[in-house]
Design a protein around this motif. Structure first.
Motif, PDB file in Angstrom:
ATOM      1  N   LEU A 112       0.840  -1.202   0.000  1.00 40.58           N
ATOM      2  CA  LEU A 112       0.000   0.000   0.000  1.00 40.58           C
ATOM      3  C   LEU A 112       0.876   1.253   0.000  1.00 40.58           C
ATOM      4  CD1 LEU A 112      -2.779   1.416   0.295  1.00 40.58           C
ATOM      5  CD2 LEU A 112      -2.456   1.203   2.766  1.00 40.58           C
ATOM      6  N   ALA A 113       1.900   1.266   0.827  1.00 34.37           N
ATOM      7  CA  ALA A 113       2.813   2.408   0.874  1.00 34.37           C
ATOM      8  C   ALA A 113       3.468   2.616  -0.486  1.00 34.37           C
ATOM      9  CB  ALA A 113       3.873   2.201   1.954  1.00 34.37           C
ATOM     10  N   ILE A 117       3.258   5.965  -2.918  1.00 36.60           N
ATOM     11  CA  ILE A 117       4.466   6.649  -3.406  1.00 36.60           C
ATOM     12  C   ILE A 117       4.473   6.675  -4.928  1.00 36.60           C
ATOM     13  CG2 ILE A 117       6.996   6.487  -3.512  1.00 36.60           C
ATOM     14  CD1 ILE A 117       6.757   5.361  -0.553  1.00 36.60           C
ATOM     15  N   ALA A 118       4.080   5.584  -5.572  1.00 32.43           N
ATOM     16  CA  ALA A 118       4.012   5.542  -7.035  1.00 32.43           C
ATOM     17  C   ALA A 118       2.977   6.528  -7.567  1.00 32.43           C
ATOM     18  CB  ALA A 118       3.691   4.128  -7.502  1.00 32.43           C
ATOM     19  N   THR A 119       1.854   6.669  -6.875  1.00 33.55           N
ATOM     20  CA  THR A 119       0.826   7.627  -7.293  1.00 33.55           C
ATOM     21  C   THR A 119       1.368   9.051  -7.212  1.00 33.55           C
ATOM     22  OG1 THR A 119      -0.948   6.153  -6.596  1.00 33.55           O
ATOM     23  CG2 THR A 119      -1.498   8.497  -6.808  1.00 33.55           C
ATOM     24  N   SER A 139      10.733   8.911 -12.975  1.00 36.21           N
ATOM     25  CA  SER A 139      10.652   7.712 -12.149  1.00 36.21           C
ATOM     26  C   SER A 139      10.926   8.034 -10.685  1.00 36.21           C
ATOM     27  CB  SER A 139      11.630   6.651 -12.647  1.00 36.21           C
ATOM     28  OG  SER A 139      12.945   7.130 -12.563  1.00 36.21           O
ATOM     29  N   CYS A 140      10.807   9.320 -10.310  1.00 35.13           N
ATOM     30  CA  CYS A 140      11.006   9.739  -8.930  1.00 35.13           C
ATOM     31  C   CYS A 140      10.076   8.954  -8.026  1.00 35.13           C
ATOM     32  CB  CYS A 140      10.699  11.234  -8.801  1.00 35.13           C
ATOM     33  SG  CYS A 140      10.915  11.903  -7.167  1.00 35.13           S
ATOM     34  N   ARG A 141      10.654   8.355  -6.971  1.00 29.86           N
ATOM     35  CA  ARG A 141       9.845   7.593  -6.040  1.00 29.86           C
ATOM     36  C   ARG A 141      10.120   8.090  -4.654  1.00 29.86           C
ATOM     37  NH1 ARG A 141      11.774   2.411  -9.046  1.00 29.86           N
ATOM     38  NH2 ARG A 141      13.595   3.407  -8.786  1.00 29.86           N
TER      39      ARG A 141
END
Length: 141
Positions: A112-113, A117-119, A139-141
């Protein structure tokens, strides 16, 4: 997890401070920086623009191009956290958020985390400033 461990499993009970390398050209990263800086810290957070001359001087062995793509947190003990671990380390450092960071780091909650972060990373493309990002691949995460 107990209060003497950290989300990435590096034994953060020894950590006295974190340096957060954030993308100063990204509106989302700047907002996250302001939000983190405005909270009470259990572990002090120092913020440096990723890829800056100061970041390169202080951390010469890091891949500084990668620090512009992934949030990077360096502990005063030398541990380096990137991506999910960096976000969780920042939360872990905040008063009132350590328990949340520890819960999000569990096997049941980490997916979920990572989705959250991807969103946030996906939104980044639509919030960039004009002309920003020639060297960034989103691709910043």
């Amino acid at each position: 997890m107990s209060g003497t461990t950290d989300p990435a499993g590096h034994g953060a009970g020894r950590i006295g401070a974190f340096t957060v390398l954030y993308d100063a050209g990204c509106p989302i990263c700047r907002t996250a920086h302001r939000w983190l800086a405005g909270r009470l810290h259990l572990v002090p957070l120092e913020f440096l623009p990723a890829g800056s001359a100061e970041a390169r001087r202080r951390f010469p062995t890091l891949d500084h191009a990668a620090t512009l793509r992934d949030l990077t947190v360096i502990a005063d003990t030398g541990e380096v956290y990137t991506g999910d671990g960096a976000w969780l380390a920042c939360l872990w450092a905040l008063d009132g958020y350590r328990g949340m960071a520890e819960r999000l780091a569990t096997p049941a909650m980490l997916p979920l985390a990572r989705r959250f972060i991807a969103t946030a990373s996906a939104v980044r493309r639509s919030t960039r400033e004009p002309g920003y990002g020639e060297a960034c691949d989103d691709s910043c995460r």
